[in-house]
Design a protein around this motif. Structure first.
Motif, short mmCIF file in Angstrom:
data_model
loop_
_atom_site.label_atom_id
_atom_site.label_comp_id
_atom_site.label_asym_id
_atom_site.label_seq_id
_atom_site.Cartn_x
_atom_site.Cartn_y
_atom_site.Cartn_z
N GLY B 131 -76.23 -90.07 46.68
CA GLY B 131 -77.12 -88.91 46.58
C GLY B 131 -77.03 -88.15 45.27
O GLY B 131 -77.72 -87.15 45.06
N MET B 132 -76.14 -88.59 44.34
CA MET B 132 -76.04 -87.92 43.04
C MET B 132 -77.27 -88.26 42.20
O MET B 132 -77.88 -89.31 42.38
N GLU B 133 -77.58 -87.38 41.26
CA GLU B 133 -78.67 -87.67 40.34
C GLU B 133 -78.35 -87.08 38.98
O GLU B 133 -77.58 -86.13 38.86
N ARG B 134 -78.92 -87.69 37.94
CA ARG B 134 -78.67 -87.18 36.58
C ARG B 134 -79.85 -87.54 35.68
O ARG B 134 -80.44 -88.61 35.79
N TRP B 135 -80.14 -86.61 34.76
CA TRP B 135 -81.20 -86.85 33.77
C TRP B 135 -80.68 -87.78 32.70
O TRP B 135 -79.55 -87.64 32.24
N VAL B 136 -81.51 -88.72 32.28
CA VAL B 136 -81.14 -89.68 31.25
C VAL B 136 -81.20 -88.99 29.89
O VAL B 136 -82.14 -88.25 29.61
N ASP B 137 -80.18 -89.22 29.05
CA ASP B 137 -80.17 -88.66 27.70
C ASP B 137 -81.01 -89.53 26.77
O ASP B 137 -81.02 -90.75 26.90
N ALA B 138 -81.66 -88.90 25.81
CA ALA B 138 -82.44 -89.66 24.82
C ALA B 138 -81.48 -90.47 23.95
O ALA B 138 -80.36 -90.05 23.68
N GLN B 139 -81.93 -91.63 23.53
CA GLN B 139 -81.11 -92.53 22.71
C GLN B 139 -81.55 -92.47 21.25
O GLN B 139 -82.73 -92.60 20.96
N ALA B 140 -80.59 -92.31 20.35
CA ALA B 140 -80.91 -92.31 18.91
C ALA B 140 -81.54 -93.64 18.51
O ALA B 140 -82.40 -93.69 17.64
N ALA B 141 -81.14 -94.72 19.19
CA ALA B 141 -81.69 -96.05 18.88
C ALA B 141 -83.20 -96.08 19.12
O ALA B 141 -83.93 -96.80 18.43
N ASP B 142 -83.68 -95.29 20.09
CA ASP B 142 -85.12 -95.25 20.34
C ASP B 142 -85.87 -94.60 19.17
O ASP B 142 -86.96 -95.03 18.80
N ASP B 143 -85.27 -93.54 18.61
CA ASP B 143 -85.90 -92.88 17.46
C ASP B 143 -85.98 -93.84 16.28
O ASP B 143 -86.99 -93.90 15.59
N SER B 144 -84.89 -94.59 16.04
CA SER B 144 -84.93 -95.48 14.87
C SER B 144 -85.87 -96.67 15.11
O SER B 144 -86.48 -97.16 14.17
N ALA B 145 -86.01 -97.10 16.38
CA ALA B 145 -86.96 -98.19 16.67
C ALA B 145 -88.38 -97.74 16.35
O ALA B 145 -89.17 -98.49 15.79
N ALA B 146 -88.72 -96.51 16.69
CA ALA B 146 -90.06 -95.99 16.39
C ALA B 146 -90.23 -95.75 14.89
O ALA B 146 -91.28 -96.04 14.31
N ALA B 147 -89.16 -95.25 14.25
CA ALA B 147 -89.25 -94.88 12.84
C ALA B 147 -89.52 -96.08 11.94
O ALA B 147 -90.16 -95.96 10.90
N ARG B 148 -89.07 -97.28 12.37
CA ARG B 148 -89.26 -98.43 11.48
C ARG B 148 -90.74 -98.75 11.27
O ARG B 148 -91.12 -99.37 10.29
N TRP B 149 -91.60 -98.30 12.21
CA TRP B 149 -93.03 -98.55 12.05
C TRP B 149 -93.66 -97.62 11.02
O TRP B 149 -94.78 -97.84 10.58
N GLN B 150 -92.94 -96.55 10.65
CA GLN B 150 -93.51 -95.62 9.67
C GLN B 150 -93.39 -96.15 8.26
O GLN B 150 -94.19 -95.86 7.42
N SER B 151 -92.32 -96.93 8.00
CA SER B 151 -92.11 -97.39 6.64
C SER B 151 -92.77 -98.74 6.39
O SER B 151 -92.97 -99.12 5.25
N SER B 152 -93.08 -99.48 7.47
CA SER B 152 -93.62 -100.83 7.26
C SER B 152 -95.14 -100.80 7.16
O SER B 152 -95.76 -99.81 7.43
#
Lengths: 85, 152
Positions: B131-152
């Motif tokens: 019955g426990m629950e927790r909010w998932v933390d944002a991952q820095a890896a997700d930011d860098s995955a999106a960021a690579r599309w800005q430079s290419s």
């Protein structure tokens, strides 16, 4: 001026509020100033909203920053970093 | 114009693929991504709840879909993101793209899921055994995955 505030995810849970309408005094005209004004209302706002590194915002459904201006009638949302997909 | 749906209903890949091909006309490639609720090592997750910001979510997805359609010259694109409580192994998100050639379809799919993870206002909460629950933390890896599309 009157604005509409929305809170999502753990901000909503910890504030015990999903949405509210507030009347702001003159001078509270940016997202950063609004966060300061809300924190000054006391708990739980002070504790929840001072975790600024973990709070993101949107004005009228566009991502915003502390320096983003706010105007009467705006919809301003506060939420944690996004974790979808 | 991309097809976008945000809501609790599940989706069927076959049906969505048929709809995409119907919209796309003469194409050479389709690519797909499906995100699924997985268990994490050491944390017995039973389900995940997806919360979102109605209105802003659809706008944000429409904006990234329009960019993908232009950048990769897509013939058609379908994005479905579920909300509400989804059990383990359930489907969360579908990205389907159609293009003339494989590179455009594959890259557009990758572009879209990378951006969905950082720019569409969704939040995940994990439900754990007991019955426990927790909010998932944002991952820095997700930011860098999106960021690579800005430079290419």
């Amino acid at each position: 001026m009157v604005v509409r505030l929305l809170y999502f995810a753990w901000l909503r849970e910890r504030l015990g509020c999903a949405e509210e309408e507030v009347t702001l005094p003159a001078g509270v005209d940016t997202v950063g100033a609004l966060l300061g004004w809300l924190s000054a209302r006391g708990e739980p706002y002070r504790q929840v909203l001072t975790e600024t590194a973990r709070i993101r915002s949107a004005v009228n459904q566009d991502f915003a920053s502390d320096s983003s201006p706010i105007r009467a009638g705006d919809e301003i949302a506060f939420f944690p970093p996004i974790t979808g997909g | 114009m991309a097809f976008i749906r945000v809501g609790p209903e599940d989706f069927d890949l076959g049906q969505e693929m048929a709809a995409l091909r119907g919209e796309a006309g003469d194409i050479g490639a389709v690519a797909s991504f499906i995100g699924i609720v997985r268990g994490a090592a050491g944390a017995p997750i039973t389900a995940m709840t997806l919360e979102h910001y109605p209105g802003m979510t659809e706008r944000a997805i429409a904006r990234m879909a329009a960019e993908a359609e232009m950048r990769f010259a897509l013939s058609a694109c379908r994005i479905i993101h579920r909300t509400g409580c989804i059990p383990i192994a359930g489907q969360i998100v579908l990205v389907l793209t159609a293009a003339g050639h494989r590179k455009a379809a594959l890259e557009a799919t990758s572009f879209l899921i990378d951006w969905l993870k950082v720019a569409a206002p969704f939040w995940k909460k994990e439900h754990l055994a007991g019955g426990m629950e927790r909010w998932v933390d944002a991952q820095a890896a997700d930011d860098s995955a999106a960021a690579r599309w800005q430079s290419s």
